[in-house]
Each structure stands twice: as C-alpha cells, then as structure tokens.
Design a protein around this motif. Sequence first.
Motif, PDB file in Angstrom:
ATOM      1  N   LYS A 191       1.254  -1.559   0.263  1.00 34.73           N
ATOM      2  CA  LYS A 191      -0.025  -0.132   0.039  1.00 34.73           C
ATOM      3  C   LYS A 191       0.430   1.441  -0.304  1.00 34.73           C
ATOM      4  O   LYS A 191       2.110   1.756   0.429  1.00 34.73           O
ATOM      5  CB  LYS A 191      -1.251  -0.176   1.242  1.00 34.73           C
ATOM      6  CG  LYS A 191      -1.923  -0.695   1.317  1.00 34.73           C
ATOM      7  CD  LYS A 191      -2.678  -0.359   3.225  1.00 34.73           C
ATOM      8  CE  LYS A 191      -3.581  -2.189   3.237  1.00 34.73           C
ATOM      9  NZ  LYS A 191      -4.106  -1.806   3.940  1.00 34.73           N
ATOM     10  N   ILE A 192       0.476   2.350  -0.127  1.00 33.66           N
ATOM     11  CA  ILE A 192       0.584   3.782   0.515  1.00 33.66           C
ATOM     12  C   ILE A 192       0.343   4.052   1.115  1.00 33.66           C
ATOM     13  O   ILE A 192      -0.700   4.353   2.080  1.00 33.66           O
ATOM     14  CB  ILE A 192       0.609   4.884  -0.885  1.00 33.66           C
ATOM     15  CG1 ILE A 192       0.489   4.654  -2.291  1.00 33.66           C
ATOM     16  CG2 ILE A 192       0.340   6.261  -0.809  1.00 33.66           C
ATOM     17  CD1 ILE A 192       0.061   5.493  -3.427  1.00 33.66           C
ATOM     18  N   TYR A 193       1.799   4.292   2.576  1.00 31.79           N
ATOM     19  CA  TYR A 193       0.977   4.515   3.430  1.00 31.79           C
ATOM     20  C   TYR A 193       1.560   6.670   3.468  1.00 31.79           C
ATOM     21  O   TYR A 193       2.226   6.214   3.497  1.00 31.79           O
ATOM     22  CB  TYR A 193       1.976   3.987   4.134  1.00 31.79           C
ATOM     23  CG  TYR A 193       1.847   2.491   4.878  1.00 31.79           C
ATOM     24  CD1 TYR A 193       1.123   1.770   5.764  1.00 31.79           C
ATOM     25  CD2 TYR A 193       2.303   1.462   3.965  1.00 31.79           C
ATOM     26  CE1 TYR A 193       0.423   0.459   5.429  1.00 31.79           C
ATOM     27  CE2 TYR A 193       2.098  -0.228   3.459  1.00 31.79           C
ATOM     28  CZ  TYR A 193       1.455  -0.053   5.083  1.00 31.79           C
ATOM     29  OH  TYR A 193       0.414  -1.599   4.810  1.00 31.79           O
ATOM     30  N   ILE A 194       0.431   6.733   4.360  1.00 25.99           N
ATOM     31  CA  ILE A 194       0.333   8.239   4.250  1.00 25.99           C
ATOM     32  C   ILE A 194       0.714   8.749   6.002  1.00 25.99           C
ATOM     33  O   ILE A 194      -0.243   8.592   6.557  1.00 25.99           O
ATOM     34  CB  ILE A 194      -1.101   9.173   3.969  1.00 25.99           C
ATOM     35  CG1 ILE A 194      -1.181   8.568   2.249  1.00 25.99           C
ATOM     36  CG2 ILE A 194      -0.589  10.698   3.879  1.00 25.99           C
ATOM     37  CD1 ILE A 194      -2.589   8.700   1.742  1.00 25.99           C
ATOM     38  N   ILE A 195       1.203   9.734   5.837  1.00 26.17           N
ATOM     39  CA  ILE A 195       2.466   9.518   7.636  1.00 26.17           C
ATOM     40  C   ILE A 195       1.506  11.280   7.837  1.00 26.17           C
ATOM     41  O   ILE A 195       2.341  11.975   7.133  1.00 26.17           O
ATOM     42  CB  ILE A 195       3.732   9.489   7.973  1.00 26.17           C
ATOM     43  CG1 ILE A 195       3.713   8.083   8.035  1.00 26.17           C
ATOM     44  CG2 ILE A 195       3.828   9.943   9.475  1.00 26.17           C
ATOM     45  CD1 ILE A 195       4.777   7.268   7.904  1.00 26.17           C
ATOM     46  N   ILE A 216       5.200   1.728   0.406  1.00 22.76           N
ATOM     47  CA  ILE A 216       6.045   3.025   0.337  1.00 22.76           C
ATOM     48  C   ILE A 216       5.611   3.771   1.808  1.00 22.76           C
ATOM     49  O   ILE A 216       4.279   3.381   1.445  1.00 22.76           O
ATOM     50  CB  ILE A 216       5.889   2.955  -0.959  1.00 22.76           C
ATOM     51  CG1 ILE A 216       4.519   3.565  -1.476  1.00 22.76           C
ATOM     52  CG2 ILE A 216       6.393   2.627  -2.099  1.00 22.76           C
ATOM     53  CD1 ILE A 216       4.384   4.836  -2.467  1.00 22.76           C
ATOM     54  N   PHE A 217       6.088   4.747   2.070  1.00 29.54           N
ATOM     55  CA  PHE A 217       5.715   5.710   2.648  1.00 29.54           C
ATOM     56  C   PHE A 217       5.829   7.110   2.512  1.00 29.54           C
ATOM     57  O   PHE A 217       6.670   7.211   2.049  1.00 29.54           O
ATOM     58  CB  PHE A 217       6.616   5.281   4.487  1.00 29.54           C
ATOM     59  CG  PHE A 217       6.325   3.907   4.831  1.00 29.54           C
ATOM     60  CD1 PHE A 217       4.733   3.542   5.476  1.00 29.54           C
ATOM     61  CD2 PHE A 217       6.834   3.178   4.207  1.00 29.54           C
ATOM     62  CE1 PHE A 217       4.593   2.256   6.003  1.00 29.54           C
ATOM     63  CE2 PHE A 217       6.285   1.244   4.554  1.00 29.54           C
ATOM     64  CZ  PHE A 217       5.893   1.079   5.564  1.00 29.54           C
ATOM     65  N   TYR A 218       4.609   7.224   2.518  1.00 27.20           N
ATOM     66  CA  TYR A 218       4.728   9.101   2.291  1.00 27.20           C
ATOM     67  C   TYR A 218       4.452   9.824   3.831  1.00 27.20           C
ATOM     68  O   TYR A 218       2.964  10.180   3.954  1.00 27.20           O
ATOM     69  CB  TYR A 218       4.376  10.132   1.485  1.00 27.20           C
ATOM     70  CG  TYR A 218       3.499  11.225   1.163  1.00 27.20           C
ATOM     71  CD1 TYR A 218       4.780  11.915   0.966  1.00 27.20           C
ATOM     72  CD2 TYR A 218       2.474  11.867   0.976  1.00 27.20           C
ATOM     73  CE1 TYR A 218       4.017  13.264   0.829  1.00 27.20           C
ATOM     74  CE2 TYR A 218       2.550  12.760   0.575  1.00 27.20           C
ATOM     75  CZ  TYR A 218       3.200  13.848   0.797  1.00 27.20           C
ATOM     76  OH  TYR A 218       3.023  15.308   0.660  1.00 27.20           O
ATOM     77  N   SER A 219       5.576  11.306   3.530  1.00 23.19           N
ATOM     78  CA  SER A 219       5.860  11.798   4.841  1.00 23.19           C
ATOM     79  C   SER A 219       5.455  13.132   4.878  1.00 23.19           C
ATOM     80  O   SER A 219       5.437  13.767   4.164  1.00 23.19           O
ATOM     81  CB  SER A 219       6.694  11.551   6.030  1.00 23.19           C
ATOM     82  OG  SER A 219       6.220  12.594   6.668  1.00 23.19           O
ATOM     83  N   ARG A 220       3.850  13.902   5.552  1.00 26.41           N
ATOM     84  CA  ARG A 220       3.233  15.107   5.599  1.00 26.41           C
ATOM     85  C   ARG A 220       2.838  15.538   6.959  1.00 26.41           C
ATOM     86  O   ARG A 220       2.506  16.210   7.086  1.00 26.41           O
ATOM     87  CB  ARG A 220       2.122  14.791   4.765  1.00 26.41           C
ATOM     88  CG  ARG A 220       1.660  14.434   2.871  1.00 26.41           C
ATOM     89  CD  ARG A 220      -0.210  14.772   3.003  1.00 26.41           C
ATOM     90  NE  ARG A 220      -0.355  15.927   3.357  1.00 26.41           N
ATOM     91  CZ  ARG A 220      -0.206  16.491   2.545  1.00 26.41           C
ATOM     92  NH1 ARG A 220       0.572  16.756   1.482  1.00 26.41           N
ATOM     93  NH2 ARG A 220      -0.945  17.789   2.335  1.00 26.41           N
ATOM     94  N   MET A 221       3.683  14.732   7.854  1.00 26.13           N
ATOM     95  CA  MET A 221       4.372  15.731   9.042  1.00 26.13           C
ATOM     96  C   MET A 221       4.423  17.510   8.886  1.00 26.13           C
ATOM     97  O   MET A 221       4.580  17.592   7.988  1.00 26.13           O
ATOM     98  CB  MET A 221       5.452  14.792   9.823  1.00 26.13           C
ATOM     99  CG  MET A 221       4.959  15.473  11.382  1.00 26.13           C
ATOM    100  SD  MET A 221       3.824  15.473  12.343  1.00 26.13           S
ATOM    101  CE  MET A 221       2.969  14.161  11.848  1.00 26.13           C
ATOM    102  N   SER A 222       4.143  18.078  10.396  1.00 19.52           N
ATOM    103  CA  SER A 222       3.747  19.062   9.456  1.00 19.52           C
ATOM    104  C   SER A 222       4.743  20.210  10.879  1.00 19.52           C
ATOM    105  O   SER A 222       4.419  19.565  12.146  1.00 19.52           O
ATOM    106  CB  SER A 222       2.442  20.233   9.741  1.00 19.52           C
ATOM    107  OG  SER A 222       2.434  21.408   9.600  1.00 19.52           O
ATOM    108  N   ALA A 223       4.758  20.820  10.302  1.00 24.66           N
ATOM    109  CA  ALA A 223       6.359  22.047  11.666  1.00 24.66           C
ATOM    110  C   ALA A 223       4.890  22.358  12.868  1.00 24.66           C
ATOM    111  O   ALA A 223       5.627  22.853  13.984  1.00 24.66           O
ATOM    112  CB  ALA A 223       6.754  23.019  10.919  1.00 24.66           C
TER     113      ALA A 223
END
Length: 316
Positions: A3-7, A48-55
């Motif tokens: 899968k595509i994992y969205i962080i 695969i992993f995609y990070s959208r972590m925000s400041a």
Amino acid sequence: MSKIYIIHENSEWTIHLTKRLEELGLPFEEWHLDEGLLNLGQEPPEGIFYSRMSASSHTRGHRFAPEYTTQVLAWLEGHGRKVFNGSRPLELEISKVKQYLELNKHGVKTPQTIAAVGTAQILDAAREFDGKPFITKHNRAGKGLGVQLFYSVEALKEYVEGPDFEEPVDGITLIQEYIQSPESYITRCEFVGGKFVYAVKVDTSEGFELCPADACQIGDLFCPVGEEVEEKPKFQVIEGFSDPILEKYEKVLQANNIHVAGIEFIRNADGEIFTYDINTNTNYNSDAEAKAGKYGMLELAKFLGEKLKQEELKLG
C-alpha cells in the motif's frame, strides 16, 4: 498487499490527496501520528511511505507529533522501506535555520536572519539591523506563525515584554530583514518528485499568515480559499513561469532527499529573489488550480502510484 502509507497529523490537509488516490484506484492507509505505539521488535508492513508531518502540528493540539514521527521514520528507513519526505525533510520542516543554511549552501539567497533564545537576545539581534525594518518569526513554524513586522527596537521591546508575545514551540525566535515587494505578493514554487510543477502568486496585502489549504484558519484570519476580491484572486497560478532559481531549488531538494515541497520567495524593488521557506508539507489552492487546469495532489497521487508499482516489481 503493498500500500501507500500516508503519515500525517491533520486529516483536513490530507483528504484532497486520499480523494485522488481513490480516483486512481490506488490502495492506501493513513497513519495519523499525533499519538501511537512503536514496537521496535516488529517489522514495518510492505509498501511505500509518504510523510506529510507538519511543523505547525502543535497549533492543532499535536505537540509531539513531529518528534514521534521522527522515530517512526527512523524505524521505516532502518528496515529499508521506501520513504518519501523522510527523516531529512522533516528535519528541515521543523527548522528554518537549517533550511536557510541548506539554501545558502546551494547558492540560494535568503534574507539576513539571526536566531535568538531569550528576550534580551531577541532585542540584541534586532539592533543588528541598524534601524531598518525587520520581522520576527518562529524557527519551527508553518502557517506564518509568529510573523510580525517592526520598524524599531522599541516597538519590538514592547511586544516581547508584553502579553501578546508568541513563544515559539522550540524557544527559537528568528529576527529577519524585511524584504518589501513593490507589488505585495510572494511566489510559491511547487515540486512533486523533486521536479517543478507550477508556481503560484500569493497576494500578501492583507498580512503574512497565508496558507493555500482549503481548510486553514489562523487566529482571526481566514485563508480566503474560495473567496476572491473581484479584481484580484488571493492565489493565482502563474502561466509559463520560468526562472534560473528553479534549477537551484531542484538541487536543494535532491541533496536533501525531498520529494514534495513548496518553496516560497519574494522579490525586492530591484527584482532580486530572496527565498525564505521550504514547506515539505505542501498544500494547494483548489480555486487557483481549477482556473489553471493544474492539480498538485493529482500529480502527487500519480507519483506515489508509480513508485508503488516500482516497489511491487522489485519485491516480485
């Protein structure tokens, strides 16, 4: 099944991506990392992993989301998983100091900036600007947090010693030269897969705290997504934008393993470009995109889909 994992830590900023993934029929799973458990004895799932972590996670009550995400990304990378916008991009996302140092390393001009911890040190830093206007901002920011314009050290002193002073979450206040655009706008360049997609012109005449997301409320200010002054929209995709700065930006992204980003710059009265932000948790303005027929989240979903396919082929 891979899968595509969205962080991430903000569903309102992620729903536009998940809708595109659904349109393309791509399997995905969201990891909302405001809280969690990380068992170091377990292996991560395939995919695969995609990070959208925000400041700016702390402004939504997710104070330690970036710190926790840092550990999760180290775990994923340690097990050889393919991570997009991984550890190094997050390191830059939560530190403008590190962003500026990296931009400067690749020949990108940034505004004169001094980092300070402590009230007396903030005032000392402001005196270095010799009476010229300056702004304050947070080192770990997002959404324009802590951005204030000052014309004197006295005005700054009243602010930092008063009840309205915003203490940065990491304690570091930046004092930065004020670059005035004669036309009161900034330019934001969007990149997917490390490659330029489009540039958007953002009207700054109503203030500094501007966010292109469709759901973005900042204090009493509202990002006017979907609302326009008749003559001039707040966000406007620039047709055919081209500038030598784009090549430098792509080199910065490549050197830091950043796959998805929005990079913001401003031009002074002489047309010089000053770059002041790399946003690795980029959002897009739907009205501006619809008018231009260009869609950042669609490009991102296609990119992630292609990378998932490549990973599946590799795994056999």
